[in-house]
Design an enzyme around this catalytic site. Structure first.
Site, PDB file in Angstrom:
ATOM      1  N   GLU A 274      10.923  -8.011  -3.008  1.00  0.00           N
ATOM      2  CA  GLU A 274      11.403  -6.700  -2.520  1.00  0.00           C
ATOM      3  C   GLU A 274      10.830  -6.573  -1.120  1.00  0.00           C
ATOM      4  OE1 GLU A 274      13.316  -4.733  -4.109  1.00  0.00           O
ATOM      5  OE2 GLU A 274      13.084  -5.212  -6.226  1.00  0.00           O
ATOM      6  N   LEU A 275      11.655  -6.842  -0.103  1.00  0.00           N
ATOM      7  CA  LEU A 275      11.116  -6.950   1.256  1.00  0.00           C
ATOM      8  C   LEU A 275      11.514  -5.756   2.121  1.00  0.00           C
ATOM      9  CD1 LEU A 275      11.781 -10.792   1.571  1.00  0.00           C
ATOM     10  CD2 LEU A 275       9.756  -9.619   0.691  1.00  0.00           C
TER      11      LEU A 275
ATOM     12  N   CYS B 170      10.268   1.425   2.212  1.00  0.00           N
ATOM     13  CA  CYS B 170      11.254   0.409   2.627  1.00  0.00           C
ATOM     14  C   CYS B 170      12.676   0.934   2.500  1.00  0.00           C
ATOM     15  CB  CYS B 170      11.051  -0.880   1.850  1.00  0.00           C
ATOM     16  SG  CYS B 170      10.876  -0.582   0.101  1.00  0.00           S
TER      17      CYS B 170
ATOM     18  N   LYS C 152      -2.473  -8.632  -7.469  1.00  0.00           N
ATOM     19  CA  LYS C 152      -3.289  -8.504  -6.249  1.00  0.00           C
ATOM     20  C   LYS C 152      -2.729  -7.307  -5.481  1.00  0.00           C
ATOM     21  CE  LYS C 152      -5.001  -9.254  -2.050  1.00  0.00           C
ATOM     22  NZ  LYS C 152      -4.250  -8.144  -1.444  1.00  0.00           N
ATOM     23  N   PRO C 153      -3.442  -6.169  -5.515  1.00  0.00           N
ATOM     24  CA  PRO C 153      -2.964  -5.008  -4.761  1.00  0.00           C
ATOM     25  C   PRO C 153      -3.282  -5.164  -3.276  1.00  0.00           C
ATOM     26  CG  PRO C 153      -5.029  -4.468  -5.857  1.00  0.00           C
ATOM     27  CD  PRO C 153      -4.714  -5.901  -6.228  1.00  0.00           C
ATOM     28  N   ALA C 154      -2.679  -4.334  -2.453  1.00  0.00           N
ATOM     29  CA  ALA C 154      -2.979  -4.347  -1.018  1.00  0.00           C
ATOM     30  C   ALA C 154      -4.436  -3.930  -0.815  1.00  0.00           C
ATOM     31  CB  ALA C 154      -2.054  -3.373  -0.293  1.00  0.00           C
TER      32      ALA C 154
ATOM     33  N   GLU D  37      12.157  -2.313  11.546  1.00  0.00           N
ATOM     34  CA  GLU D  37      11.764  -1.324  10.550  1.00  0.00           C
ATOM     35  C   GLU D  37      10.670  -0.438  11.173  1.00  0.00           C
ATOM     36  OE1 GLU D  37      10.131  -3.079   6.973  1.00  0.00           O
ATOM     37  OE2 GLU D  37      10.960  -1.469   5.757  1.00  0.00           O
TER      38      GLU D  37
ATOM     39  N   GLY E 179       6.705  -6.296  -0.225  1.00  0.00           N
ATOM     40  CA  GLY E 179       6.000  -6.275   1.052  1.00  0.00           C
ATOM     41  C   GLY E 179       6.968  -6.607   2.175  1.00  0.00           C
ATOM     42  N   SER E 180       6.424  -7.131   3.251  1.00  0.00           N
ATOM     43  CA  SER E 180       7.261  -7.345   4.434  1.00  0.00           C
ATOM     44  C   SER E 180       8.071  -8.643   4.321  1.00  0.00           C
ATOM     45  CB  SER E 180       6.360  -7.416   5.664  1.00  0.00           C
ATOM     46  OG  SER E 180       5.510  -8.536   5.559  1.00  0.00           O
TER      47      SER E 180
ATOM     48  N   TRP F  35       0.801  -1.216   0.000  1.00  0.00           N
ATOM     49  CA  TRP F  35       0.000   0.000   0.000  1.00  0.00           C
ATOM     50  C   TRP F  35       0.841   1.277   0.000  1.00  0.00           C
ATOM     51  CZ3 TRP F  35       1.868   2.458   4.126  1.00  0.00           C
ATOM     52  CH2 TRP F  35       2.350   1.676   5.182  1.00  0.00           C
ATOM     53  N   ASN F  36       2.163   1.172   0.248  1.00  0.00           N
ATOM     54  CA  ASN F  36       2.910   2.432   0.428  1.00  0.00           C
ATOM     55  C   ASN F  36       3.174   3.176  -0.880  1.00  0.00           C
ATOM     56  OD1 ASN F  36       4.823   0.519  -0.291  1.00  0.00           O
ATOM     57  ND2 ASN F  36       6.383   1.312   1.083  1.00  0.00           N
TER      58      ASN F  36
END
Ligand code: ADP
Length: 483
Positions: free
Chosen positions: A256-257, A290, A181-183, A387, A234-235, A157-158
């Site tokens: 990409e975490l 991130c 699939k978006p947030a 984080e 995401g995370s 979502w960021n």
């Protein structure tokens, strides 16, 4: 006042196989504005049945899309790029409503997102193979690059638009098709960009956006034979789960975490430049990126001066609803993000850190948090290893290059790092020792479409943007011809 209902691109259905559709169950997911807490709309609450449909549609569309010339695909992508820019203000409005970032930042993200479409439209024409000199006079060795096939993308979502175009544009340019699939916090930017793709002439099934249950949809994406790659931003904890799930089909992955970016300011830095860089790296998107500076290391000789000047600058940041003029820091995405910031501050203060500005929920209420500076932070505090994802700047004192490099590398993450020094030898000595995928040297504005974005260690693998980002969507085929 403008509302979302005035906007053509505001879509509340999912986009599967060229059709705007509802969930089989008719259930919906409510989306709220983090600045006001108000409901702004809803999207279909889909699950595995719809995900299977989307994957099948994407698979059916693959043959004809990959058979097109790169130029023909580029023409469609170029229309998509132009439509994105033509509608930049509407998309930015949608973004601020669902994500909270200031309108100027949202507009910046739309342009940044569009730049990937334009760049990959061009670069898709340059997917070259090789002819390798033969080791045998009767044989010829030819290497070709082929599109991977159906790609699945899960996005955060960021950056609700750029994280999509950074994946979809290279995938489509390479001849792949994609299911996104978006947030659930920010589905409307994804649906808006799909609408523009449809208008640009992207054929049915080539791009799909499915909304709803993350686990159910994610498990189809990760285990389906027809999906050849999963690309995820995401995370780290969710990245680990997806990686494990992908093992069942030995699926190619790009992750990409999370990050824990150190920003190191040496005693010979240009202080004003470092302050500006730190402000951007820390407070952009209210600290929710991130690559945000998570730990600010300042040499002891300039620590007090930096802390004083930086704090003054932070105090002047304007917090508010992103739709209001001049606002620089919007709300955090949800209550969970606020509680996390509060906990990290409490832990740091209980172990000896001091607040010099901010530190609590903003009087505006809802998702707002005061821009915060903490001094006398050290590595015993959780804020140094976790984080933050919020507008909280921890300042840590250091004495030697060796010590700060060790501390900077003492993390499971390895996405971005930043250094400020006017000493050119030190720049390279330090940058080469930092275990990060990206290093900003006297700059924190490092990301754009022509360079590779990505991390090492538990920040993931794979690169987005640039020629490296395109390679992620092709496979190398070796053809051996006997004469
Ligand atoms: P954040 O904490 O920043 O929201 P997440 O990693 O939880 O980051 O979410 C990133 C994306 O992954 C979102 O689109 C979210 O819906 C999705 N997601 C979360 N959990 C899962 C899961 N188990 N399987 C698939 N997708 C997931």
């Amino acid at each position: 006042m403008q509302t979302l209902n005035d906007i053509n691109l505001f879509q509340q259905s999912a986009f599967i196989n060229g059709e705007w559709v509802e969930a089989q169950s008719k259930a919906r997911v409510i989306v709220t504005n983090p600045a006001t807490g108000e409901e702004i709309g809803s999207v279909p609450d889909m699950g595995s049945a719809e995900a299977l449909k989307a994957v099948d549609g994407s698979h059916d569309a693959l043959q004809s899309w990959k058979a097109m010339t790169a130029q023909a695909r580029a023409d469609i992508l170029t229309s998509w790029y132009k439509l994105t820019l033509d509608n930049a203000e509407e998309i930015a409005f949608i973004m601020t409503m669902e994500q909270g970032k200031p309108l100027a930042e949202a507009l910046g993200e739309v342009k940044y997102a569009a730049s990937f479409i334009q760049w990959f439209a061009e670069e898709g024409k340059r997917i070259y193979g090789d002819v390798i000199p033969s080791t045998n006079k009767d044989q010829r060795f030819i290497i070709t690059k082929e599109p991977l096939g159906v790609v699945a993308a899960i996005t955060p979502w960021n950056f609700p638009l750029a994280m999509i175009t950074r994946k979809a544009a290279p995938a489509l340019a390479a001849g792949c098709t994609i299911v996104i699939k978006p947030a659930n916090e920010t589905p409307f930017c994804a649906l808006a960009i799909a609408k523009l793709a449809e208008q640009a002439g992207v054929p049915a099934g080539v791009i799909n956006v499915i909304t709803g249950n993350s686990e159910a949809i994610g498990s189809v994406f990760t285990t389906h034979e027809k999906v050849k790659k999963l690309t995820f931003t995401g995370s780290t904890p969710i990245g680990r789960i997806l990686m494990q799930q992908c093992s069942s089909t030995v699926k190619k992955l790009a992750l990409e975490l999370g990050g824990n970016a150190p920003l190191i300011i040496f005693e010979d830095a240009d202080l004003d430049k470092a302050i500006q860089g730190a402000l951007f790296a820390k407070f952009r998107n209210a600290g929710q990126t991130c690559v945000c500076a998570n730990r600010i290391y300042v040499h002891k000789k300039i620590y007090s001066e930096f802390a004083a000047k930086f704090t003054e600058a932070v105090k002047s940041l304007k917090v508010g609803n992103g739709l209001d003029n001049q606002v620089q820091v919007g709300p955090l995405i949800n209550e969970k993000a606020i509680i996390k910031a509060e906990k990290l501050i409490e832990d740091a203060c209980s172990k000896g850190a001091s607040l010099v500005c901010g530190g609590k929920r903003h009087e505006l209420g809802n998702g707002f948090f005061e821009p915060t500076v903490l001094i006398d932070v050290d590595k015993s505090m959780d804020i140094v290893s976790e984080e933050i994802f919020g507008p909280v700047a921890p300042l840590i004192r250091f004495e030697s290059d060796k010590e700060v490099i060790e501390q900077a590398n003492d993390t499971i993450y390895g996405l971005a790092a930043y250094i400020y020094t006017e000493n050119i030898s030190r720049i390279f000595e330090v940058a080469e020792q930092l275990e990060y995928g990206m290093v900003g040297m006297n700059s924190t504005a490092i990301s754009n479409e022509v360079v590779p974005f990505g991390g090492v260690k538990q920040s993931g693998f794979g690169r987005e943007g640039s020629k490296y980002g395109l390679e992620e969507f092709v496979t190398t085929k070796y053809l051996c011809l006997e004469l």
